[in-house]
Write an enzyme that holds these catalytic residues in place. Sequence first.
Site, PDB file in Angstrom:
ATOM      1  N   TYR A   8      24.443  78.530  18.066  1.00 39.72           N
ATOM      2  CA  TYR A   8      23.661  78.325  19.504  1.00 39.72           C
ATOM      3  C   TYR A   8      24.499  77.776  20.251  1.00 39.72           C
ATOM      4  O   TYR A   8      23.928  77.445  21.601  1.00 39.72           O
ATOM      5  CB  TYR A   8      22.434  77.511  19.232  1.00 39.72           C
ATOM      6  CG  TYR A   8      21.655  78.236  18.436  1.00 39.72           C
ATOM      7  CD1 TYR A   8      20.991  79.347  18.443  1.00 39.72           C
ATOM      8  CD2 TYR A   8      21.345  77.832  16.864  1.00 39.72           C
ATOM      9  CE1 TYR A   8      20.113  80.378  17.619  1.00 39.72           C
ATOM     10  CE2 TYR A   8      20.634  78.345  15.924  1.00 39.72           C
ATOM     11  CZ  TYR A   8      19.985  79.634  16.409  1.00 39.72           C
ATOM     12  OH  TYR A   8      18.947  80.314  15.306  1.00 39.72           O
ATOM     13  N   HIS A  37      20.122  78.900  26.185  1.00 39.12           N
ATOM     14  CA  HIS A  37      19.173  77.928  25.962  1.00 39.12           C
ATOM     15  C   HIS A  37      19.864  76.497  25.546  1.00 39.12           C
ATOM     16  O   HIS A  37      18.811  75.721  25.569  1.00 39.12           O
ATOM     17  CB  HIS A  37      18.585  78.115  24.395  1.00 39.12           C
ATOM     18  CG  HIS A  37      17.173  78.209  24.597  1.00 39.12           C
ATOM     19  ND1 HIS A  37      16.241  77.841  25.550  1.00 39.12           N
ATOM     20  CD2 HIS A  37      16.115  78.360  23.386  1.00 39.12           C
ATOM     21  CE1 HIS A  37      14.876  77.993  25.151  1.00 39.12           C
ATOM     22  NE2 HIS A  37      14.709  78.081  23.877  1.00 39.12           N
ATOM     23  N   PHE A  52      15.404  71.482  16.124  1.00 39.01           N
ATOM     24  CA  PHE A  52      15.362  72.852  17.110  1.00 39.01           C
ATOM     25  C   PHE A  52      14.348  72.845  18.281  1.00 39.01           C
ATOM     26  O   PHE A  52      13.524  71.945  18.339  1.00 39.01           O
ATOM     27  CB  PHE A  52      14.753  74.144  16.088  1.00 39.01           C
ATOM     28  CG  PHE A  52      15.921  74.361  15.211  1.00 39.01           C
ATOM     29  CD1 PHE A  52      17.010  75.422  15.646  1.00 39.01           C
ATOM     30  CD2 PHE A  52      16.097  73.957  13.921  1.00 39.01           C
ATOM     31  CE1 PHE A  52      17.905  75.778  14.693  1.00 39.01           C
ATOM     32  CE2 PHE A  52      17.136  74.337  13.326  1.00 39.01           C
ATOM     33  CZ  PHE A  52      18.334  75.160  13.572  1.00 39.01           C
ATOM     34  N   ASN A  94      11.669  74.230  19.503  1.00 43.35           N
ATOM     35  CA  ASN A  94       9.960  74.119  19.367  1.00 43.35           C
ATOM     36  C   ASN A  94       9.504  72.998  19.001  1.00 43.35           C
ATOM     37  O   ASN A  94       8.631  72.688  19.165  1.00 43.35           O
ATOM     38  CB  ASN A  94       9.694  75.387  18.374  1.00 43.35           C
ATOM     39  CG  ASN A  94      10.053  76.726  18.962  1.00 43.35           C
ATOM     40  OD1 ASN A  94      10.468  77.072  20.083  1.00 43.35           O
ATOM     41  ND2 ASN A  94       9.703  77.694  18.326  1.00 43.35           N
ATOM     42  N   ASP A  98      16.869  74.391  30.184  1.00 47.14           N
ATOM     43  CA  ASP A  98      17.234  75.729  30.829  1.00 47.14           C
ATOM     44  C   ASP A  98      15.897  76.410  31.380  1.00 47.14           C
ATOM     45  O   ASP A  98      14.938  75.847  31.093  1.00 47.14           O
ATOM     46  CB  ASP A  98      17.708  76.919  29.895  1.00 47.14           C
ATOM     47  CG  ASP A  98      16.621  76.836  28.610  1.00 47.14           C
ATOM     48  OD1 ASP A  98      16.365  76.130  27.849  1.00 47.14           O
ATOM     49  OD2 ASP A  98      16.141  78.143  28.279  1.00 47.14           O
ATOM     50  N   ASN A 116       9.148  76.318  25.244  1.00 46.72           N
ATOM     51  CA  ASN A 116       8.805  75.716  23.953  1.00 46.72           C
ATOM     52  C   ASN A 116       9.159  74.265  23.751  1.00 46.72           C
ATOM     53  O   ASN A 116       8.582  73.563  23.075  1.00 46.72           O
ATOM     54  CB  ASN A 116       9.229  76.509  22.621  1.00 46.72           C
ATOM     55  CG  ASN A 116       8.149  77.955  22.868  1.00 46.72           C
ATOM     56  OD1 ASN A 116       7.013  77.750  23.377  1.00 46.72           O
ATOM     57  ND2 ASN A 116       8.697  78.931  22.192  1.00 46.72           N
TER      58      ASN A 116
END
Length: 186
Positions: free
Chosen positions: A14, A19, A61, A63, A88, A109
């Site tokens: 990632y 993101h 993460f 969320n 973002d 989220n």
Amino acid sequence: MWLIVGLGNPGKEYEYTRHNIGFLTVDHLIDQTEARSLSSSSFHGELFKSANLLFLKPTTFMNRSGISVQAVKQFYKIELDNIIVIHDDLDLPFGALRFKQGGGSGGHNGLKSIDEMIGRDYMRVRMGIGKPAYKSQVADYVLSSFSKEEQQNLSQWIESAANATLELTKQPLGIVSSKYTIRAKN
């Protein structure tokens, strides 16, 4: 004391995705201020300190970012007005840079999680990543890498966001916004 949070997802896969623009900006700030690591498993993230600035990259993460933010906020007794979240933003064109205090999550989220854990009235550095043609493509889009064209201006954009974030710890939001807002084209 100020808490500057960069949103993203942990892991090499990632690292350079849309993101993770918050992580990339906080990484720049950590280098720029020569911050030292304070990480502890109780913070659920990577935490760094330079003078009166704390830099946080939640490792929960996206969320569940609020878990990490709340842990650091409580431990260091940081007021909501002294929290800045860099994230973002699909609703802004790629390369845009905007600022606001409070407000809704806009479907993000990471912001939803933070709002649930500490409230909404923190400052936000909104970094526009544009959006895909179809809403059904959002998850894949935010987790995709920057295009070659986007990469050409990425470091300059991150530097502008980092400089603006540091200014937010010294100047009122309106002054920073008038000086650093970037209105990129769609």
